[in-house]
Design an enzyme around this catalytic site. Structure first.
Site, PDB file in Angstrom:
ATOM      1  N   LYS A 262     118.679  16.130  12.230  1.00 49.24           N
ATOM      2  CA  LYS A 262     118.670  17.038  13.372  1.00 49.24           C
ATOM      3  C   LYS A 262     117.437  16.730  14.209  1.00 49.24           C
ATOM      4  O   LYS A 262     116.330  17.155  13.897  1.00 49.24           O
ATOM      5  CB  LYS A 262     118.615  18.512  12.954  1.00 49.24           C
ATOM      6  CG  LYS A 262     118.845  19.453  14.158  1.00 49.24           C
ATOM      7  CD  LYS A 262     118.107  20.784  14.028  1.00 49.24           C
ATOM      8  CE  LYS A 262     116.691  20.755  14.566  1.00 49.24           C
ATOM      9  NZ  LYS A 262     116.599  20.530  16.038  1.00 49.24           N
TER      10      LYS A 262
ATOM     11  N   GLU B  87      95.819  25.239  17.180  1.00 47.77           N
ATOM     12  CA  GLU B  87      96.360  23.971  17.648  1.00 47.77           C
ATOM     13  C   GLU B  87      96.888  24.157  19.071  1.00 47.77           C
ATOM     14  O   GLU B  87      97.722  25.020  19.321  1.00 47.77           O
ATOM     15  CB  GLU B  87      97.486  23.495  16.734  1.00 47.77           C
ATOM     16  CG  GLU B  87      98.044  22.139  17.114  1.00 47.77           C
ATOM     17  CD  GLU B  87      99.108  21.658  16.150  1.00 47.77           C
ATOM     18  OE1 GLU B  87      99.106  20.459  15.815  1.00 47.77           O
ATOM     19  OE2 GLU B  87      99.948  22.479  15.731  1.00 47.77           O
TER      20      GLU B  87
ATOM     21  N   CYS C  53     100.171  15.970  15.997  1.00 44.32           N
ATOM     22  CA  CYS C  53      99.688  16.980  15.065  1.00 44.32           C
ATOM     23  C   CYS C  53      98.356  16.598  14.429  1.00 44.32           C
ATOM     24  O   CYS C  53      97.599  17.472  14.010  1.00 44.32           O
ATOM     25  CB  CYS C  53     100.733  17.239  13.994  1.00 44.32           C
ATOM     26  SG  CYS C  53     101.415  15.732  13.287  1.00 44.32           S
TER      27      CYS C  53
ATOM     28  N   GLU D 143     105.590  18.334   7.209  1.00 37.70           N
ATOM     29  CA  GLU D 143     104.454  17.767   7.949  1.00 37.70           C
ATOM     30  C   GLU D 143     104.303  18.640   9.179  1.00 37.70           C
ATOM     31  O   GLU D 143     105.102  18.572  10.106  1.00 37.70           O
ATOM     32  CB  GLU D 143     104.730  16.300   8.303  1.00 37.70           C
ATOM     33  CG  GLU D 143     103.502  15.546   8.761  1.00 37.70           C
ATOM     34  CD  GLU D 143     103.365  15.537  10.271  1.00 37.70           C
ATOM     35  OE1 GLU D 143     102.581  16.371  10.775  1.00 37.70           O
ATOM     36  OE2 GLU D 143     104.040  14.734  10.915  1.00 37.70           O
TER      37      GLU D 143
END
Length: 485
Positions: free
Chosen positions: A180, A389, A289, A255
């Site tokens: 996906k 973040e 990331c 992750e």
């Protein structure tokens, strides 16, 4: 060359999924627009799946697993070899797809996004060729077997790269997969499905269902016939997937987010370390990331670092991603653009020193989701921009008064994905690296290593990708006692 959008549209792929070795129309009728962030205009309409489409794809993967899991490693490696060759042969098509679907500068797509993605397939192929699936331990055989059907959920920021980082090792291990991709950047995934078909992938071994996280992602995570989920995404998304997967006790590899530190030790060569640190923080426009967006600097060197960081940033060319001179294109989507703008505003409100950049688009750009590469200095470790973040071109320079304090600040985060350490005395550099709680640490900006395992501590997730460890995530361990008697 025909544009990726036109090519996919004329082939009819944009309205279909790849299931059981063929392109199929979705069961439902939901569609979503793919928007070019450089123009803010829709460029394609892709089909969105639902739980019924997931059922079809999982059933195909389950049926194919029996044969693929016992296929000789040489056969699996040969498929990976063909995939690798096709990715490189179609590099330009993939690069252009990445440019129009998520704004990657064409030069960066050509030299990084696509070739590095191909490397994950090559590494999986090479590791498969030598991996000991059965090893003796006295009279016991330790066997490593494919875990089963794997649901792979990939993000919008490195669309092709994250697909190959999961598909390559999963197929090498003998698993079958249902992918996906992000509905925000699905074009490169459709091109990848065509590569799988052209490479001769057996029906059902690789399947693709486009859709949203709350529908297709949730259906995959909760599906009783899916044995493992591997997700790359936000920490929030990872939590939701883990919760959905919990009742079926399947393996979940995550992750997730990061807020990586870059400790510049007092003896570092600042003229090298600072520009490279800025480049690493703003790689892929900060939409990574593991981007080292916290630069930790000795307080006595702050003024010099500010000058060097501003100079490095001023050399960046933000603009039309199809232009050869552009180094950084637009933010990939509207929601992320708004997030970046809001967080720059938070930095200003909290009293951080603005070194360069700020809110709004660059002065010469009026259309497109372009952000100004922004650096804040005199950032306190407790400020929002030092803790959350941002996922955009925003770098925080944080002062420290001792190396011990720098390590403490580096670890003062809920994340633990990546880290950097710069210095001349390698004994000290290595000692500092050993005290940072993160899955990867880069010393003095080394070359990228596709065999280095990648993954996080704390809320950056669990499990590892890349290299041998990446393949082993897709394997179960079986002990057969008395095997060698």
């Amino acid at each position: 060359m025909t544009s990726p959008v036109r090519y996919l549209s004329e082939a009819g792929f944009v309205g279909k999924f790849y299931i059981d070795g063929e392109w199929r129309k979705p069961i439902g009728s939901a569609m979503a627009s793919v928007v070019n962030p450089a123009t803010e205009q829709p460029i394609a309409e892709v089909a969105l799946g639902d739980a019924d489409d997931v059922d079809c794809a999982v059933a195909a993967a389950r049926q194919a697993f029996a044969g693929w899991s016992i296929a000789p490693p040489a056969e699996r490696a040969a498929l990976l070899d063909r995939i690798h060759g096709l990715l490189l042969a179609r590099l330009e098509m993939f690069a252009q797809a990445l440019t129009c679907e998520m704004g990657a500068a064409i030069t960066y797509a050509r030299r990084a996004q696509v070739p590095l993605a191909a490397e994950h397939i090559r590494v999986a192929r090479d590791n498969l060729a030598t991996y000991p699936f059965i090893t003796p331990r006295g009279s016991t055989a330790i066997m490593h077997e494919a875990i089963g059907v794997c649901g792979l959920i990939t993000p919008w920021n490195w669309p092709l790269y994250q697909i190959t980082a999961k598909v390559g090792p999963a197929l090498a291990a003998g698993c079958t997969v249902v992918l996906k991709p992000s509905e925000l950047s699905p074009l490169s995934a459709l091109l990848f499905a065509e590569v799988m078909d052209d490479a001769g992938c057996p029906p059902g071994v690789f399947n693709l269902v486009n859709g949203t996280g709350p529908i297709v992602g949730a259906a995959l995570a909760s599906h009783p016939q899916v044995d493992m989920i591997s997700i790359t995404g936000s920490t929030r998304a990872g939590v939701l997937v883990a919760q959905a997967a919990a009742p079926t006790v399947k393996r979940v590899a995550q992750e997730l987010g990061g807020k990586s530190p870059n400790i510049i030790l007092p003896d570092a060569n600042l003229r090298r370390a600072v520009p490279l640190g800025v480049a690493a923080a703003f790689r892929n426009l900060g939409q990574s990331c593991s981007a080292p967006t916290r630069m930790l600097v000795s307080r006595s060197q702050m003024a010099e670092v500010e000058v060097l960081a501003a100079a490095a940033t001023s050399e960046m060319v933000v603009g039309d991603p199809v232009a050869e001179s552009t180094t950084h294109g637009p933010i990939a989507n509207r929601a992320q653009f708004e997030r970046v703008q809001a967080m720059i505003g938070v930095g200003l409100e909290e009293g951080a020193k603005l070194v360069i950049g700020g809110r709004g688009r660059p002065d010469n750009l009026r259309i497109g989701l372009y952000a100004r590469p922004t650096i804040f200095s005199n950032v306190h470790r407790d400020m929002t921009i030092a803790q959350e973040e941002i996922f955009g071109p925003v770098l925080s320079i944080i002062p420290y008064d001792s190396v011990e304090e720098a390590i403490e600040i580096a670890n003062d985060t809920v994340y633990g994905l990546g880290a950097h350490v710069q210095g001349t005395d390698m004994e000290t550099v290595r000692a500092v690296a050993g005290q940072i709680r993160s899955g990867q640490v880069h010393l003095n900006h080394p070359d990228w290593d596709p065999n280095a395992p990648f993954g996080g501590y704390k809320r950056s997730g669990n499990g590892r990708e890349y290299g041998l460890e990446g393949m082993e995530e897709y394997l179960e361990t079986k002990a057969v006692l008395g095997f060698y008697r």
